[in-house]
Motif scaffolding. Structure first.
Motif, short mmCIF file in Angstrom:
data_model
loop_
_atom_site.label_atom_id
_atom_site.label_comp_id
_atom_site.label_asym_id
_atom_site.label_seq_id
_atom_site.Cartn_x
_atom_site.Cartn_y
_atom_site.Cartn_z
N ALA A 1 0.81 -1.22 0.00
CA ALA A 1 0.00 0.00 0.00
C ALA A 1 0.84 1.26 0.00
CB ALA A 1 -0.93 0.00 1.21
N LEU A 2 2.16 1.11 0.22
CA LEU A 2 3.03 2.28 0.32
C LEU A 2 3.82 2.48 -0.96
CD1 LEU A 2 4.15 1.75 3.99
CD2 LEU A 2 2.98 3.78 3.13
N ASN A 3 4.10 3.74 -1.23
CA ASN A 3 4.87 4.15 -2.39
C ASN A 3 6.02 5.04 -1.92
OD1 ASN A 3 4.76 7.01 -4.15
ND2 ASN A 3 5.30 5.23 -5.37
N PHE A 4 7.24 4.59 -2.19
CA PHE A 4 8.42 5.37 -1.81
C PHE A 4 9.16 5.78 -3.08
CE2 PHE A 4 7.62 2.88 2.03
CZ PHE A 4 7.75 3.83 3.02
N VAL A 5 9.09 7.07 -3.40
CA VAL A 5 9.87 7.64 -4.49
C VAL A 5 11.28 7.91 -3.92
CG1 VAL A 5 10.01 9.58 -6.11
CG2 VAL A 5 7.76 8.72 -5.36
N PRO A 6 12.38 7.65 -4.68
CA PRO A 6 12.47 7.33 -6.10
C PRO A 6 12.43 5.85 -6.44
CG PRO A 6 14.65 7.80 -5.25
CD PRO A 6 13.70 7.99 -4.10
N THR B 1 -3.70 15.02 -1.20
CA THR B 1 -4.61 13.89 -0.97
C THR B 1 -5.52 13.71 -2.17
OG1 THR B 1 -4.66 14.41 1.39
CG2 THR B 1 -6.34 12.91 0.57
N THR B 2 -5.73 12.46 -2.58
CA THR B 2 -6.68 12.13 -3.63
C THR B 2 -7.62 11.05 -3.13
OG1 THR B 2 -5.08 12.66 -5.37
CG2 THR B 2 -6.95 11.27 -6.00
N LEU B 3 -8.91 11.22 -3.37
CA LEU B 3 -9.94 10.25 -3.00
C LEU B 3 -10.54 9.66 -4.27
CD1 LEU B 3 -11.71 12.34 -0.23
CD2 LEU B 3 -10.11 10.46 0.11
N LEU B 4 -10.53 8.33 -4.37
CA LEU B 4 -11.09 7.60 -5.51
C LEU B 4 -12.28 6.80 -4.99
CD1 LEU B 4 -7.62 6.48 -6.86
CD2 LEU B 4 -9.06 8.27 -7.84
N TYR B 5 -13.48 7.25 -5.31
CA TYR B 5 -14.67 6.82 -4.58
C TYR B 5 -15.07 5.38 -4.85
CZ TYR B 5 -15.59 11.28 -2.39
OH TYR B 5 -15.51 12.40 -1.59
N SER B 6 -15.09 4.93 -6.09
CA SER B 6 -15.52 3.55 -6.34
C SER B 6 -14.51 2.55 -5.80
CB SER B 6 -15.74 3.33 -7.83
OG SER B 6 -14.53 3.39 -8.56
N GLN B 7 -13.28 2.99 -5.59
CA GLN B 7 -12.23 2.12 -5.06
C GLN B 7 -12.08 2.22 -3.55
OE1 GLN B 7 -8.56 2.77 -7.51
NE2 GLN B 7 -9.93 3.94 -8.82
N VAL C 1 -5.25 8.34 -1.44
CA VAL C 1 -3.83 8.51 -1.74
C VAL C 1 -3.35 9.71 -0.94
CG1 VAL C 1 -2.09 8.85 -3.53
CG2 VAL C 1 -4.21 7.60 -4.07
N PHE C 2 -2.49 9.46 0.03
CA PHE C 2 -2.10 10.48 1.01
C PHE C 2 -0.59 10.41 1.21
CE2 PHE C 2 -0.87 11.12 5.48
CZ PHE C 2 -1.24 12.45 5.67
N GLY C 3 0.06 11.56 1.24
CA GLY C 3 1.49 11.54 1.52
C GLY C 3 2.16 12.85 1.24
N SER C 4 3.41 12.76 0.76
CA SER C 4 4.26 13.94 0.61
C SER C 4 4.41 14.41 -0.82
CB SER C 4 5.66 13.65 1.18
OG SER C 4 6.29 12.61 0.46
N SER C 5 3.99 13.61 -1.80
CA SER C 5 4.25 13.96 -3.20
C SER C 5 3.26 14.99 -3.74
CB SER C 5 4.19 12.72 -4.09
OG SER C 5 5.38 11.97 -4.01
N PHE D 1 -1.28 4.46 -0.32
CA PHE D 1 -2.43 4.15 -1.16
C PHE D 1 -3.34 3.23 -0.35
CE2 PHE D 1 0.60 5.76 -4.09
CZ PHE D 1 -0.07 6.15 -5.24
N SER D 2 -4.12 3.83 0.53
CA SER D 2 -4.88 3.08 1.53
C SER D 2 -6.29 2.76 1.04
CB SER D 2 -4.97 3.89 2.82
OG SER D 2 -5.86 3.28 3.75
N ILE D 3 -6.78 1.57 1.35
CA ILE D 3 -8.19 1.22 1.13
C ILE D 3 -8.90 0.96 2.45
CG2 ILE D 3 -7.93 0.41 -1.25
CD1 ILE D 3 -7.86 -2.43 -0.20
N ASP D 4 -8.35 1.47 3.53
CA ASP D 4 -9.00 1.43 4.84
C ASP D 4 -10.25 2.32 4.78
OD1 ASP D 4 -9.84 1.89 7.45
OD2 ASP D 4 -7.82 2.25 8.24
N PRO D 5 -11.45 1.80 4.98
CA PRO D 5 -12.67 2.61 4.86
C PRO D 5 -12.77 3.72 5.90
CG PRO D 5 -13.20 0.45 5.73
CD PRO D 5 -11.77 0.38 5.30
#
Length: 445
Positions: free
Chosen positions: A197-202, A291-297, A301-305, A321-325
């Motif tokens: 669920a996590l995304n670490f750039v680079p 922050t981005t919210l994708l409703y049907s999913q 998407v929350f973080g520093s980018s 990239f959490s799907i915790d309701p």
């Protein structure tokens, strides 16, 4: 001894991919620094922090006190941040003088992390908020505050992921170097796996991770985003609107017309023209959230980018990239509150600056039958209508000529009649269709 974070928001049993324990703190009416200090002051096993900026002396003193209490402390810092924020440098000097081991990224783009890891309490704090008072404590509750929530998580896989990535950076002797008191380095944690669920750039591109999720969304997309300077994310929202998905965006108005960030205006105008609904922060303070919210999913998407090339690929970033309701519900509620209240105001696209003509000079004589019209569109014009004819006012000659901001546009006109007077003017246009009309000039062939 493990000390749990107070007032945890527990995920609904069976509704998340694994057991979670998250608390989100927003410095709208809450002293989020108090929660952070409580964790620092009670940590007994190890404290690690990755920070782009620290200007809060209270936090710095608490970190130093942990070090003086013989709790292992490690800091990854960003000394380049001191140029835009001079208060950062003296705090780094203070931490260095206290003997705390510190490393920095010596090769490549900046460390954009904002995280603290509390080993003895199995807790990680992260988000986009700097370790600066204004990000953590409201100046005036509900009125003057920085919009930038932070997450405290005791989810073991999330904590372990941050521990792994911190260790990876700490022992990296190619991109990172000793800033102070860390001439030798070693790992502090087991070699944990990274939570998917996590995304670490680079290590992983943020936009590459995000794009298929944008394109799969069927119900709605809500976004709060500080900086937008690249096509990918913006064009994804436009594609969503075109397939009938409602999209709403809240952004920071002070970035809209900054000449060191001309693409913010370009992409906001482009999205606005395509049907993305946009509102600006209206409360006192600042909006720095991503922050981005994708409703049907049911996805947050929350973080520093930010939505920038560097945040996508080259800076050190952390995104969830959490799907915790429950997590989704908290961010949905804050978005709805902001969207439907006086905390935000309608985005109103502005016109560009008028074009500045360069050549040929007004009333210039003796031009050939091929003329190069030259003008400066300024930072906010990305299209232009060109008017040219033998009568005044001139007739439309070309529509929607592409421009590049802060450049000089040169347009070659061939096949003119000799011995003739021509009139011309330029109408500059933003991507939202706002216009600024130049005066009519003439030249003779």
């Amino acid at each position: 001894m493990r000390i749990p974070v107070a007032l945890l928001v527990a995920a609904v049993v069976g509704s998340a991919p694994h057991a979670t324990a998250n608390e989100v703190c927003e410095a709208m009416a809450t002293d989020c620094r108090a929660k952070l200090l409580a964790l620092i002051n009670t940590e007994m096993i190890g404290l690690d922090a990755g920070m782009e900026e620290i200007t809060d002396t209270v936090l710095a003193d608490a970190i130093i006190a942990r070090h003086q209490a013989h709790v292992p402390v490690r800091l990854i810092v960003e000394p380049r941040r001191t140029k835009p924020e001079p208060r950062n440098g003296p705090i780094l000097d203070k931490l260095k003088a206290a003997g705390i081991p510190m490393r920095y990224r010596a090769v490549g783009d900046i460390v954009h992390w904002k995280t603290m890891i509390f080993a003895g309490q199995n807790t990680v704090e992260f988000g986009a908020a700097q370790f600066t008072t204004s990000y953590l404590i409201p100046v005036s509750a509900n009125v003057n505050f920085t919009q930038d929530p932070i997450l405290f998580s005791t989810d073991a896989t999330v904590v372990h992921s941050f521990q792994r990535k911190f260790d990876d950076a700490w022992v990296d002797t190619v991109s990172f170097a000793n800033y102070a008191n860390a001439s030798t380095v070693s790992r502090a944690y087991p070699f944990y796996d990274i939570d998917p669920a996590l995304n670490f750039v680079p290590a992983e591109n943020f936009f590459t991770r995000s794009k298929p999720l944008y394109d799969a969304e069927k119900t709605g997309i809500d976004v709060i985003m500080y900086k937008i300077t690249v096509a990918g994310h913006a064009d994804s929202l436009i594609r969503a609107v075109r397939r009938g998905v409602p999209v709403r965006l809240i952004t920071e108005p002070t970035l809209y017309r900054r000449k060191d960030n001309v693409w913010q205006a370009y992409y906001l105008a482009k999205m606005y023209a395509a049907g993305v609904k946009i509102r600006d922060r209206a409360h006192l303070g600042f909006l720095h959230q991503k922050t981005t919210l994708l409703y049907s999913q049911n996805r947050t998407v929350f973080g520093s980018s930010n939505w920038t090339a560097a945040s996508n690929a080259t800076q050190y970033e952390h995104n969830y990239f959490s799907i915790d309701p429950v997590f989704f519900g908290w961010f949905r509620d804050i978005f709805v509150r902001k969207w439907s209240s006086a905390e935000t105001m309608a985005f109103v696209p502005l016109p560009p600056d008028p074009p500045v003509y360069v050549s040929p000079l007004d009333a210039a004589a003796g031009q050939t039958t091929t003329v190069v019209l030259s003008w400066k569109p300024g930072p906010w014009a990305h299209r232009a209508d060109v008017y040219l004819s033998t009568s005044s006012p001139p007739a439309l000659y070309l529509r929607d000529v592409s421009l590049s901001p802060n450049s000089t546009k040169k347009l070659t006109i061939s096949g003119l009649l000799a011995g003739t007077t021509y009139y011309w003017k330029i109408v500059s246009k933003t991507m939202a269709g706002q216009t600024a009309t130049g005066s009519v000039w003439s030249f003779g062939t």
